[in-house]
Write an enzyme that holds these catalytic residues in place. Structure first.
Site, short mmCIF file in Angstrom:
data_model
loop_
_atom_site.label_atom_id
_atom_site.label_comp_id
_atom_site.label_asym_id
_atom_site.label_seq_id
_atom_site.Cartn_x
_atom_site.Cartn_y
_atom_site.Cartn_z
N HIS A 67 0.84 -1.20 0.00
CA HIS A 67 0.00 0.00 0.00
C HIS A 67 0.87 1.25 0.00
CE1 HIS A 67 -3.62 2.36 1.38
NE2 HIS A 67 -2.64 3.16 1.77
N GLU A 68 1.86 1.29 0.90
CA GLU A 68 2.74 2.46 0.98
C GLU A 68 3.61 2.59 -0.27
OE1 GLU A 68 2.01 4.56 3.22
OE2 GLU A 68 0.73 3.16 4.29
N HIS A 71 1.72 4.42 -2.98
CA HIS A 71 1.85 5.87 -2.82
C HIS A 71 3.20 6.34 -3.34
CE1 HIS A 71 -1.74 6.55 -0.44
NE2 HIS A 71 -1.37 5.68 0.49
#
Length: 158
Positions: A67-68, A71
């Site tokens: 998820h990170e 980004h």
């Protein structure tokens, strides 16, 4: 697991899942409470909540890392990196990252240290008492009920 092992793990996941190297810093941050991880827009660093590792295991933390990294890679490519962006949602689904963070059980959260009251402000006119944890100058304040002068007392600590 320490920060160096986390760094190597994130670099490996980045290369395997995205085909792009992770060239910034990764570290654990035990102060994180309400999130599994975070990505910093200015420094491009990633922080991971170590409590998630203890509570939910490696598989869940790997989803948080993905998820990170979504980004991270989308931001560096100047594409839609925010949660609401279709590009972010599509990349997250493609690599199998978690959309939301699993909540920590209450047993894992560290207990908050409760500070005792150390000071008491007492009104000279009406006797109203105000307990405080920090010392303060009573000349700068007045009683909230009668506007009388306040007197500072040190409470006994056990």
């Amino acid at each position: 697991m320490n920060d160096a092992e986390l760094q190597a793990w994130i670099e490996r996941i980045s290369q395997e899942s995205f085909g792009i190297p992770f060239r910034h810093r990764a570290r654990f941050n035990p102060r994180l409470r309400s999130t599994g991880g975070r990505y910093f827009l200015k420094s491009h660093d990633i922080e991971i909540n170590p409590h998630q590792l203890e509570a939910n295991g490696l598989d869940e933390v790997e989803k948080i890392i993905k998820h990170e990294l979504c980004h991270y890679h989308l931001h560096l490519q100047k594409r839609g990196y925010q949660h609401r962006d279709p590009e972010f949602k599509a990349l997250l689904a493609k690599v199998g990252g978690s959309r939301f963070c699993s909540h920590l059980p209450t047993t894992v959260k560290p207990k908050r240290r409760v500070e005792p009251y150390r000071y008491e402000l007492r009104c000279e006119r009406c006797g109203t008492s105000y307990k405080r944890k920090r010392r303060m100058d009573p000349r700068k304040y007045a009683c909230g009920k009668c506007r009388g002068r306040l007197e500072l007392f040190l409470l006994k600590t056990t």
